[in-house]
Motif scaffolding. Sequence first.
Motif, PDB file in Angstrom:
ATOM      1  N   THR A   4       4.556  -4.041 -18.818  1.00 38.45           N
ATOM      2  CA  THR A   4       5.847  -4.575 -19.245  1.00 38.45           C
ATOM      3  C   THR A   4       5.768  -5.096 -20.660  1.00 38.45           C
ATOM      4  OG1 THR A   4       5.252  -6.701 -18.301  1.00 38.45           O
ATOM      5  CG2 THR A   4       6.475  -5.198 -16.884  1.00 38.45           C
ATOM      6  N   THR A   5       6.888  -5.576 -21.163  1.00 37.46           N
ATOM      7  CA  THR A   5       6.931  -6.122 -22.515  1.00 37.46           C
ATOM      8  C   THR A   5       6.151  -7.425 -22.566  1.00 37.46           C
ATOM      9  OG1 THR A   5       8.908  -7.433 -22.128  1.00 37.46           O
ATOM     10  CG2 THR A   5       9.239  -5.153 -22.825  1.00 37.46           C
ATOM     11  N   GLU A   6       5.802  -7.842 -23.763  1.00 36.99           N
ATOM     12  CA  GLU A   6       5.008  -9.052 -23.887  1.00 36.99           C
ATOM     13  C   GLU A   6       5.772 -10.323 -23.507  1.00 36.99           C
ATOM     14  OE1 GLU A   6       4.829 -10.363 -28.395  1.00 36.99           O
ATOM     15  OE2 GLU A   6       4.331  -8.249 -28.150  1.00 36.99           O
ATOM     16  N   HIS A   7       7.096 -10.268 -23.399  1.00 39.98           N
ATOM     17  CA  HIS A   7       7.882 -11.436 -23.002  1.00 39.98           C
ATOM     18  C   HIS A   7       7.943 -11.583 -21.484  1.00 39.98           C
ATOM     19  CE1 HIS A   7       8.928 -12.113 -27.125  1.00 39.98           C
ATOM     20  NE2 HIS A   7       9.422 -10.894 -27.223  1.00 39.98           N
ATOM     21  N   ASP A   8       7.672 -10.528 -20.774  1.00 39.28           N
ATOM     22  CA  ASP A   8       7.661 -10.536 -19.314  1.00 39.28           C
ATOM     23  C   ASP A   8       6.293 -11.047 -18.865  1.00 39.28           C
ATOM     24  OD1 ASP A   8       7.757 -10.038 -16.611  1.00 39.28           O
ATOM     25  OD2 ASP A   8       8.380  -7.956 -16.813  1.00 39.28           O
ATOM     26  N   PRO A   9       6.246 -12.085 -18.018  1.00 43.40           N
ATOM     27  CA  PRO A   9       4.935 -12.588 -17.587  1.00 43.40           C
ATOM     28  C   PRO A   9       4.200 -11.629 -16.642  1.00 43.40           C
ATOM     29  CG  PRO A   9       6.675 -13.746 -16.436  1.00 43.40           C
ATOM     30  CD  PRO A   9       7.338 -12.878 -17.473  1.00 43.40           C
ATOM     31  N   ILE A  10       4.904 -10.661 -16.084  1.00 50.27           N
ATOM     32  CA  ILE A  10       4.249  -9.689 -15.206  1.00 50.27           C
ATOM     33  C   ILE A  10       3.648  -8.613 -16.095  1.00 50.27           C
ATOM     34  CG2 ILE A  10       4.547  -8.047 -13.333  1.00 50.27           C
ATOM     35  CD1 ILE A  10       6.949  -9.814 -12.418  1.00 50.27           C
ATOM     36  N   ARG A  11       2.325  -8.648 -16.222  1.00 46.56           N
ATOM     37  CA  ARG A  11       1.635  -7.810 -17.198  1.00 46.56           C
ATOM     38  C   ARG A  11       1.038  -6.537 -16.615  1.00 46.56           C
ATOM     39  NH1 ARG A  11      -0.061 -11.927 -20.785  1.00 46.56           N
ATOM     40  NH2 ARG A  11       1.789 -13.169 -21.191  1.00 46.56           N
ATOM     41  N   LEU A  12       0.659  -6.587 -15.335  1.00 52.40           N
ATOM     42  CA  LEU A  12      -0.003  -5.433 -14.733  1.00 52.40           C
ATOM     43  C   LEU A  12       0.217  -5.461 -13.227  1.00 52.40           C
ATOM     44  CD1 LEU A  12      -2.079  -3.039 -14.754  1.00 52.40           C
ATOM     45  CD2 LEU A  12      -3.867  -4.780 -14.575  1.00 52.40           C
ATOM     46  N   LEU A  13       0.782  -4.385 -12.702  1.00 53.15           N
ATOM     47  CA  LEU A  13       0.929  -4.192 -11.257  1.00 53.15           C
ATOM     48  C   LEU A  13       0.536  -2.753 -10.979  1.00 53.15           C
ATOM     49  CD1 LEU A  13       4.436  -5.795 -10.566  1.00 53.15           C
ATOM     50  CD2 LEU A  13       2.192  -6.856 -10.221  1.00 53.15           C
ATOM     51  N   ASP A  14      -0.323  -2.546  -9.976  1.00 50.83           N
ATOM     52  CA  ASP A  14      -0.715  -1.185  -9.671  1.00 50.83           C
ATOM     53  C   ASP A  14      -1.294  -1.089  -8.270  1.00 50.83           C
ATOM     54  OD1 ASP A  14      -0.908   1.529 -10.232  1.00 50.83           O
ATOM     55  OD2 ASP A  14      -2.725   1.341 -11.434  1.00 50.83           O
ATOM     56  N   ILE A  15      -1.127   0.089  -7.693  1.00 54.34           N
ATOM     57  CA  ILE A  15      -1.778   0.469  -6.449  1.00 54.34           C
ATOM     58  C   ILE A  15      -2.474   1.771  -6.784  1.00 54.34           C
ATOM     59  CG2 ILE A  15      -1.431   1.159  -4.048  1.00 54.34           C
ATOM     60  CD1 ILE A  15       1.171  -0.607  -4.161  1.00 54.34           C
ATOM     61  N   ARG A  16      -3.809   1.785  -6.684  1.00 49.80           N
ATOM     62  CA  ARG A  16      -4.546   2.936  -7.194  1.00 49.80           C
ATOM     63  C   ARG A  16      -5.737   3.308  -6.335  1.00 49.80           C
ATOM     64  NH1 ARG A  16      -6.940  -0.386 -12.344  1.00 49.80           N
ATOM     65  NH2 ARG A  16      -4.763  -0.295 -12.960  1.00 49.80           N
ATOM     66  N   GLU A  17      -6.163   4.571  -6.486  1.00 47.62           N
ATOM     67  CA  GLU A  17      -7.343   5.049  -5.777  1.00 47.62           C
ATOM     68  C   GLU A  17      -8.622   4.783  -6.555  1.00 47.62           C
ATOM     69  OE1 GLU A  17      -7.191   8.883  -3.845  1.00 47.62           O
ATOM     70  OE2 GLU A  17      -5.013   8.804  -3.832  1.00 47.62           O
TER      71      GLU A  17
END
Length: 150
Positions: A4-17
């Motif tokens: 997300t943008t640097e103003h959004d506190p959510i920086r990294l979300l992922d579900i990965r193998e």
Amino acid sequence: MTATTEHDPIRLLDIREAPLSVDEVYGAVGDPSAGGTALFVGTVRDHDGHAEGVAVTSLGYAAHPSAAAELRRVAEGVAADFPVRGLAAVHRIGELSVGEPAVVVAVACDHRGEAFAAVRRLIDDLKRQVPIWKHQTFADGTQEWVGVRA
């Protein structure tokens, strides 16, 4: 993966193998105004937590197609309820070995108490609300799905 943008506190979300990186998650939440960062790493253990002494020989995670959207909803709820400067959450799917990280979450806030409370809420809500299921195989050959709701 969600960035997300640097103003959004959510920086990294992922579900990965792919294997998870604690450094990646920790680095994602860095913020010069944060005085406290709390990080939680959930790892695959060699036994079932509900039936002590039952050896786990293999473990896999599967996610519903809605899991990423639910993870986003959970993260947004935590960011709305706490003074979050940075938040990241990554969950692994597929086959994992004992000792491997299955989930890594981190939250940075102005103060440590806020960071501890927010990261606790983040992992608790993720485990309760995001449709990711664990399939365990035991040494005696039996199997069990965990987290599947009827």
